[in-house]
Design an enzyme around this catalytic site. Sequence first.
Site, PDB file in Angstrom:
ATOM      1  N   LEU A  99       1.119  -2.261   8.578  1.00  0.00           N
ATOM      2  CA  LEU A  99       1.475  -2.654   7.212  1.00  0.00           C
ATOM      3  C   LEU A  99       1.510  -1.401   6.358  1.00  0.00           C
ATOM      4  O   LEU A  99       0.465  -0.811   6.067  1.00  0.00           O
ATOM      5  CB  LEU A  99       0.445  -3.658   6.671  1.00  0.00           C
ATOM      6  CG  LEU A  99       0.626  -4.133   5.224  1.00  0.00           C
ATOM      7  CD1 LEU A  99       2.000  -4.745   5.013  1.00  0.00           C
ATOM      8  CD2 LEU A  99      -0.470  -5.126   4.868  1.00  0.00           C
ATOM      9  N   ASP A 110     -10.355 -15.509   2.375  1.00  0.00           N
ATOM     10  CA  ASP A 110     -11.056 -14.435   1.647  1.00  0.00           C
ATOM     11  C   ASP A 110     -10.063 -13.749   0.720  1.00  0.00           C
ATOM     12  O   ASP A 110      -9.981 -12.526   0.654  1.00  0.00           O
ATOM     13  CB  ASP A 110     -11.663 -13.432   2.629  1.00  0.00           C
ATOM     14  CG  ASP A 110     -12.618 -12.442   1.956  1.00  0.00           C
ATOM     15  OD1 ASP A 110     -13.033 -12.710   0.811  1.00  0.00           O
ATOM     16  OD2 ASP A 110     -12.927 -11.400   2.562  1.00  0.00           O
TER      17      ASP A 110
END
Length: 322
Positions: free
Chosen positions: A102, A229
């Site tokens: 990423l 989360d």
Amino acid sequence: MTPPKLDPAIIAALKLDPATTKVASHGGSGFSMTAKITTVVDGMEKDYFLKTGTGQGAAVMFAGEHASLNAIHDVVPTLCPASLANGTLADGSGSFLVTDFLDMSPVSVKSKGSKDEKGSGQSLATKLAKLHSTPAPAPAGHAQAKFGFPVPTCCGSTEQPNGYKDSWAEFYAENRLRAILRASQRSNGSDAELARMVEDTAAKVVPRLLGDDHLNGGRGVVPVVVHGDLWSGNKAKGRIAGQGGVEEVVFDPSACYAHSEYELGIMQMFGGFGKAFWEEYHGLVPRTEPVGEYEDRLKLYELWVDSFLTFFVGLVCYESVS
């Protein structure tokens, strides 16, 4: 920092050619060593993101993240990287996790790319709405979807049990509130007053606000995958696997199949999601009935975050208790 060694188990899992592969330290984590693997695939340079760690805690954490990323990626591929490999290092010294790389570097994020490198154009609100409105698959061996997840996940380094439950209220009471209490007792010792407060909440408040006979006029809620989360530090803009344009992305998930509003408690608690986000999101995913108890439910969902921060981080933030 000494560049990490590329373990033979990782080379085998990704079918890498060591002659055209290199690895360098990249990023940072409080729980693992992180690195960037660069190799050549079909004549083109390709990057992967690697985490390695030692001990049973790392094995549980990486297995949970592997399953979490892929559960999210299967529903909304442009929302997070796919996890490509997870296992034990060849020398037995620890565990590893390899995902699509990423790229959140300023150069990548600001690059407009070519015409065939346009992103999906979807906002984070749209992607989360898709995630939160796609029914969970039925687990292996079951005829219908359940609340839970195939493997345990972690909040920080604390293991979260995700055994399947038919009822959302039962899952939240047992697998989150009572589970975080048990973890605290193992680490910090017993506290009778705390145990009483948690049990009163789990046994009385949870069924009252989250019971199947109460939500949505008695229809209950459908399990969907949640990140688990999703605070502002776990979202960004970036390019996944070096392909396409810049996307609104999330990372470091701790997923489970849950009530969609479970996700919203931590999002609201820490902020970072503006008014426009919430208006767009709830235009696509209406609040669960009874709507008048929406804020009460989010406060209840914040409670397990309050508990984790208090028991394991040392921050006292029990606003949700009231």
